[in-house]
Design a protein around this motif. Structure first.
Motif, PDB file in Angstrom:
ATOM      1  N   GLU A  36       0.771  -1.378  -0.135  1.00  0.00           N
ATOM      2  CA  GLU A  36       0.079   0.299  -0.008  1.00  0.00           C
ATOM      3  C   GLU A  36       1.267   1.498   0.013  1.00  0.00           C
ATOM      4  N   ALA A  37       1.990   0.934   1.051  1.00  0.00           N
ATOM      5  CA  ALA A  37       3.012   2.744   0.494  1.00  0.00           C
ATOM      6  C   ALA A  37       3.850   2.313  -0.075  1.00  0.00           C
ATOM      7  N   ILE A  38       3.861   1.508  -0.985  1.00  0.00           N
ATOM      8  CA  ILE A  38       5.042   1.706  -2.915  1.00  0.00           C
ATOM      9  C   ILE A  38       3.469   2.222  -3.114  1.00  0.00           C
ATOM     10  N   SER A  39       2.310   1.703  -3.625  1.00  0.00           N
ATOM     11  CA  SER A  39       1.642   1.905  -4.213  1.00  0.00           C
ATOM     12  C   SER A  39       0.821   3.666  -4.034  1.00  0.00           C
ATOM     13  N   SER A  40       1.194   3.638  -2.788  1.00  0.00           N
ATOM     14  CA  SER A  40       0.511   5.585  -2.629  1.00  0.00           C
ATOM     15  C   SER A  40       1.777   6.255  -3.297  1.00  0.00           C
ATOM     16  N   LYS A 331       6.299   7.136   4.138  1.00  0.00           N
ATOM     17  CA  LYS A 331       6.606   7.773   4.327  1.00  0.00           C
ATOM     18  C   LYS A 331       8.451   7.631   3.626  1.00  0.00           C
ATOM     19  N   PHE A 332       8.745   6.222   4.389  1.00  0.00           N
ATOM     20  CA  PHE A 332       9.978   6.260   3.620  1.00  0.00           C
ATOM     21  C   PHE A 332       9.988   5.906   2.142  1.00  0.00           C
ATOM     22  N   ALA A 333       8.663   5.468   1.743  1.00  0.00           N
ATOM     23  CA  ALA A 333       8.231   5.427   0.472  1.00  0.00           C
ATOM     24  C   ALA A 333       8.277   6.207  -0.486  1.00  0.00           C
ATOM     25  N   LYS A 334       7.991   7.498  -0.438  1.00  0.00           N
ATOM     26  CA  LYS A 334       7.708   8.811  -0.405  1.00  0.00           C
ATOM     27  C   LYS A 334       8.559   9.373  -0.775  1.00  0.00           C
TER      28      LYS A 334
END
Length: 352
Positions: A36-40, A331-334
């Motif tokens: 979900e984080a990667i997609s967002s 936050k890391f993915a962003k």
């Protein structure tokens, strides 16, 4: 071979972006949370890691799942494929397929390697991936040959197995490999394998980590030869990469940097890994987060081939001392996406 005359920022904006599922989050972050984080964050694909399939299988089935329990692993892989579809993520590649090539003919290890290959092909079918990453073997086990002709034959056999399913093989130089630690080594092998479904998985860390840096020295640089000679050879290598590798033979470029270890890594095998292997597992931040490798040089060289395929973040960031680092997965993915875009700006020849 036709070359892209200029690296335009507009061409880089069209590059599809991926994230290695194994290189984000903490052990307490579920695969669902990580995806979900990667997609967002705006990534459109993942490299699916085998350990994540195993972990998801245990969560799904509420039991311990063995590494060779392929019926349960395939069931989990199928569910991961459905989850990725819901999140708008393609499973671009299954990884890391290691210690495959070079075992003696007739050995139990070689038989097990080819059995594992057949089972991983079943995993690929289950999750919807069509690309298998194969890392160049570390033959610290003296039973594994470094005979190039034997390596080529094994990879040809694997390529032909994959071709039956219309699958491809991405061969990667691991900088601690004892038979193919550089991009040129794996390119020569891919060229000799000579199969239409075999290409390169290139990596900014692996390339710079083998030819420019050394985590076992105080400087963090190769010290066997003068620094000026290291730099001269490095520039020549990047020029050769840009001018000799066809873009269509590059399947993806993995992106990460490296910390210079606060204490040089001892020149001995630890947990089955040579120093550069230990370095790879724990000291790899995203770009612009404290690393020191010339990753922009690698990126430019790859782009100069004309390649505009997948860029994939593959980060193993346990901090400058390699002991661990806490962070919020979203936050890391962003931040990874922001730094990917910064990398594009820095390597582009034009601002449009």
């Amino acid at each position: 071979m036709a070359k892209s005359p200029r690296i335009t920022l507009s061409s880089l904006r069209k590059i599809p972006l991926s994230f290695a599922s194994c290189s984000i989050g903490k052990t307490t972050d579920s695969l669902t949370q990580r995806l979900e984080a990667i997609s967002s964050a705006g990534f459109t694909a993942i490299e699916l890691s085998f350990p994540d399939i195993k972990q998801y299988a245990e969560q799904l089935l509420n039991k311990q799942v063995r590494r060779d329990d392929y019926p349960d692993l395939c069931r989990a892989a199928q569910e991961i494929g459905k989850l990725c579809q819901q999140l708008g993520l393609e499973i671009m590649m299954l990884q890391p397929f290691a210690n495959f090539e070079g075992w003696p003919k007739g050995s139990r290890e070689r038989e097990e390697a080819f059995t594992r290959a057949k089972k991983w092909i079943e995993l690929m079918k289950a999750c919807g991936a069509d690309l298998l990453q194969v890392g160049s073997t570390d033959s610290s086990d003296d039973r594994i040959t470094t005979d190039r002709s034997e390596i080529v034959k094994d990879l040809q056999e694997l390529a032909d197995m994959l071709a039956k399913e219309n699958f491809c093989l991405a061969y990667e130089d691991w900088c601690w490999s004892t038979h193919a630690p550089t991009w040129k080594d794996v390119w020569e092998i891919v060229h000799q394998v000579d199969r239409p479904n075999v290409g390169l998985c290139l990596d900014t860390f692996q390339i710079a980590g083998s030819e420019w840096a050394d985590p076992a020295t105080a400087s963090g640089l190769i010290e066997e030869i003068p620094k000026s000679e290291v730099e001269k050879r490095w520039k020549a290598s990047m020029e050769e990469l840009a001018s000799s590798v066809p873009a269509e033979k590059i399947y993806l470029l993995q992106i990460s940097d490296a910390y210079k270890p606060t204490t040089p890594i001892e020149r001995k095998i630890k947990n089955g890994l040579l120093p550069r292997g230990q370095w790879s597992h724990d000291f790899r931040p995203m770009p612009y987060e404290g690393g020191y490798l010339p990753i922009e040089d690698v990126t430019k060289a790859v782009l100069r081939t004309g390649f505009r395929g997948y860029f994939s973040m593959e980060i193993f960031d346990n901090g400058p001392d390699g002991t661990g680092k806490e962070y919020n997965v979203g936050k890391f993915a962003k931040s990874a996406m922001e730094n990917m875009q910064r990398l594009f700006k820095n390597v582009a020849d034009t601002s449009t």
